[in-house]
Design a protein around this motif. Sequence first.
Motif, PDB file in Angstrom:
ATOM      1  N   VAL A   1      11.388  -1.872   1.633  1.00 30.55           N
ATOM      2  CA  VAL A   1      10.371  -2.885   1.533  1.00 30.55           C
ATOM      3  C   VAL A   1       9.427  -2.643   0.554  1.00 30.55           C
ATOM      4  N   LEU A   2       9.057  -1.435   0.179  1.00 26.87           N
ATOM      5  CA  LEU A   2       7.948  -1.351  -0.913  1.00 26.87           C
ATOM      6  C   LEU A   2       8.418  -1.865  -2.025  1.00 26.87           C
TER       7      LEU A   2
ATOM      8  N   THR B   1      -0.405  -2.245   1.145  1.00 27.05           N
ATOM      9  CA  THR B   1      -1.072  -1.531   2.166  1.00 27.05           C
ATOM     10  C   THR B   1      -0.215  -0.866   3.170  1.00 27.05           C
ATOM     11  N   LYS B   2      -0.688  -0.030   3.790  1.00 28.82           N
ATOM     12  CA  LYS B   2       0.235   0.780   4.773  1.00 28.82           C
ATOM     13  C   LYS B   2       0.553  -0.199   5.710  1.00 28.82           C
ATOM     14  N   ALA B   3      -0.275  -1.044   6.242  1.00 29.69           N
ATOM     15  CA  ALA B   3      -0.029  -2.144   7.392  1.00 29.69           C
ATOM     16  C   ALA B   3       0.969  -2.980   7.043  1.00 29.69           C
ATOM     17  N   ASP B   4       0.972  -3.412   5.502  1.00 29.15           N
ATOM     18  CA  ASP B   4       1.858  -4.427   5.228  1.00 29.15           C
ATOM     19  C   ASP B   4       3.380  -3.467   5.358  1.00 29.15           C
TER      20      ASP B   4
ATOM     21  N   THR C   1       8.581  -2.878   7.432  1.00 30.34           N
ATOM     22  CA  THR C   1       9.710  -2.054   7.539  1.00 30.34           C
ATOM     23  C   THR C   1      10.202  -2.004   9.158  1.00 30.34           C
ATOM     24  N   LEU C   2       9.474  -2.452  10.110  1.00 30.37           N
ATOM     25  CA  LEU C   2       9.757  -2.075  11.430  1.00 30.37           C
ATOM     26  C   LEU C   2      10.368  -3.472  11.796  1.00 30.37           C
TER      27      LEU C   2
ATOM     28  N   GLN D   1      -5.959   6.007  -1.532  1.00 31.08           N
ATOM     29  CA  GLN D   1      -6.407   5.303  -0.672  1.00 31.08           C
ATOM     30  C   GLN D   1      -5.528   4.641   0.327  1.00 31.08           C
ATOM     31  N   ASP D   2      -5.779   3.365   0.472  1.00 31.25           N
ATOM     32  CA  ASP D   2      -4.775   2.685   1.121  1.00 31.25           C
ATOM     33  C   ASP D   2      -3.846   1.821   0.480  1.00 31.25           C
TER      34      ASP D   2
END
Length: 789
Positions: free
Chosen positions: A225-226, A239-242, A247-248, A280-281
């Motif tokens: 995904v990244l 960002t982690k949220a994305d 990924t989920l 950071q994020d």
Amino acid sequence: MSDEYLVGKIQAVFFEKPEDYFKIMLIKVQETSFTWSDAEIVVTGTFDELDSEQNYRFTGQLVEHPKYGQQFKCSHYQVETPLDQKALVAYFSSEQFPGIGKKTATKIVDILGEQAINLLITQPAAVKKLPLSTTKQKLLLEQVQSSYQSQEIILQLNQLGFGNKIALRIYHYYHEKTLEVLQTNPYQLIQDVKGIGFRRADQLALNFGLASDSPQRAAAGLLHVLSMLTNSTGNTYCTKADLFNYTLKLLNVADQVVTTDDLEQALKKLIAENEIAVDQDCYFLQKLYENEWSIARQLSLIETSFQNELINQSRVEQVFKQIAQNSAITYDQNQLLAIQQGLTHSVLLLTGGPGTGKTTIINGLVNAFATLHEYSLDPADYEDTAFPVVLAAPTGRAAKHLMESTNLPASTIHRLLGLTGQEEAEPSETNEIQGKILIVDEVSMVDTALFDLLLKAIPAGMQLVLVGDQDQLPSVGPGQVFHDLIQSQAFSTVNLEKIYRQDQDSTIVDLARQINLGEVNTKLFQNFADRSFFDCNANQVSHVLQQIVVKSRDKGFSLNDMQILAPMYRGPAGIDHLNQLMQETLNPLTLETKSVKFGDVQYRIGDKVVQLVNDVEKNVFNGETGIVEGITLAKDNPDKKQGDVLHLDFDGRQIAYARADLKNISLAYCTSIHKAQGSEFPLVILILVKQHARMLKRNLLYTAITRAKSKLIMLGNHEAFEQAVRDDSSQRQTRLLQRIQSTFKLAKKPLDQIDDHDLVLTLNKIQTHQIDPMIGLDGTTPFDFMDIN
Ligand SMILES: Nc1ncnc2c1ncn2[C@@H]1O[C@H](COP(=O)(O)OP(=O)(O)OP(=O)(O)O)[C@@H](O)[C@H]1O
């Protein structure tokens, strides 16, 4: 029906389709399990590269072809193992084993016996019994293994659905461990073997019964995904949220098997293993994270290694005056500033829209540089030493333009670095650049990874001039390097604003300026001598376009002169459909037309085509367009291996494309705006409709219209053009700006003013990547500043 076999050697390859390994071959028969009286037989099937010296055992069925009679349809094949003493000696003394003659081969068979091959595969230590040097022992083992052991594994990979080419790649990476890796962690293949993506690996994992919530699957999903997110957005991080959301979605197709907790665990591990970097994020693929830090550091090294004091300032003044006086052009203040800064600074960023004199200034600067340092600009004077002025651009066409406008050698960045553009993995080092000043044009097209490689190849003391148009589309790959460098304000920057056009009536440059300012008014759709607008929707585009191109052709615009541009491939106003339509309109099929079908395209003589990848061997680069000038059909081609051949003309260079090369081209009546970057055309026909909404951004429209040298025809919806002018949201998310700022801040501070906080912060980021943090602080170590207790 049970399988039959035949043993024989290849006489000729009649036909091959490299994209799926299909071959039709003539085999000289040695032995068959069925009745066959001829000396030869036609064998069809999928095969890797075969050795004409080698005997093969083909297994399959004898079939009746309606036209060509009896043939052997091969389902699998293997190298025929020589079993008796004589055959074994001939095998070991064949060309496959360089350095082993008949005498040594006989010894091998005497010592290891008739089971020699089997023994070398199952008990490799047996090789030590042979009276051979260690190098020869190693060679012998490798050759035997690659011929025999690989067959077994490749056969199994074939059964798992891998084509021969990928199967060979997998085998060459893991060798005898191949099946073990496949069963325990097939996700490993994504990183190790080019051509295997997440979906393929996931399928394998599920086939082998790996749990859907296994840690390996979660980790592979995150990396996939990244990588997808950075490549599709052009951002260097997400960002982690994305990262978690996508990924989920990827991993929980049917059931909710993977949880956020699973991803947290996997992410922690990936960070610990240096696969993902976090700041950071911002979550980065490690490589891109390192690229950004490395760019900042390299630039800082270029700055600090440049010995400004060696430049004789009064001589600079002298040269400068001389250039200004003697030039046929009266440079404006900004242009003069650019030349002066280019002479005296380690790094100069030169930006400007079309017609502002960027090429003129490159020329002026090159001449001033040569005069100042008393360098000859005749390449013939540099037989033993490097030419001092190095000119490069990201595309072949831009490099050619640079060469023509300066009359000096210029090359693509890839060629300069000795890269082919088709490396299996991104190289970490390249050829070092030789010379005194490097001038790179069209820098806005250079992405983070390539820019890092370029900087790493620059020797100490070399000056760097980066030229481009900051308002154009950024690179295809992640990053917006030129934009970030300018924003950082860490380098001398000159923005050329005044437009010089020989053609005073040109309104295209005005339009570019209006678009850049975000002005939406009716002037956009008015008709002028050099530009016009046709209001139509997606379904009307084909009809209007047909009329426009026919009229343009009748007015004398050749295929090379006119270029249709559109932002997307699909739909009635998409590139694929328009290419087919334009082929029918401008180059229709006649009874005499020779053509070659490849994929969905039927190439004909007279077609306009575009190269899709860099091909250093052919010297044709991504984005170059050519015309099909001739076709040799496979049946007329004495070289059976090549199959059909297209003879292409790239701006006067004739280059032959065998079937295997056709995957690297496509029709080019219409191309994407991204592909047209770095090229200009006398007539541009630009299509923007509402269906392209996702792509409609200001820098896309600006890039498209600035490709037009003298005429511009726009067609589509008013709303689509207006949306593009208004939408300036195309800024990418990167951290290069911050990396440059923090690296430079540290480098420029006097030693006594560097506080621990600054240093620790920066060092934490840099140190982990083996980057020397002591920029400009020779002789000291980071620990000199840290109060470690
Ligand atoms: N100071 C000047 N006075 C007169 N003419 C100029 C001056 N500077 C540039 N020109 C002319 O303007 C035209 C455009 O210049 P040039 O090709 O250098 O611009 P450019 O920025 O490289 O444009 P493009 O990006 O479109 O290639 C050329 O014909 C050039 O001779």
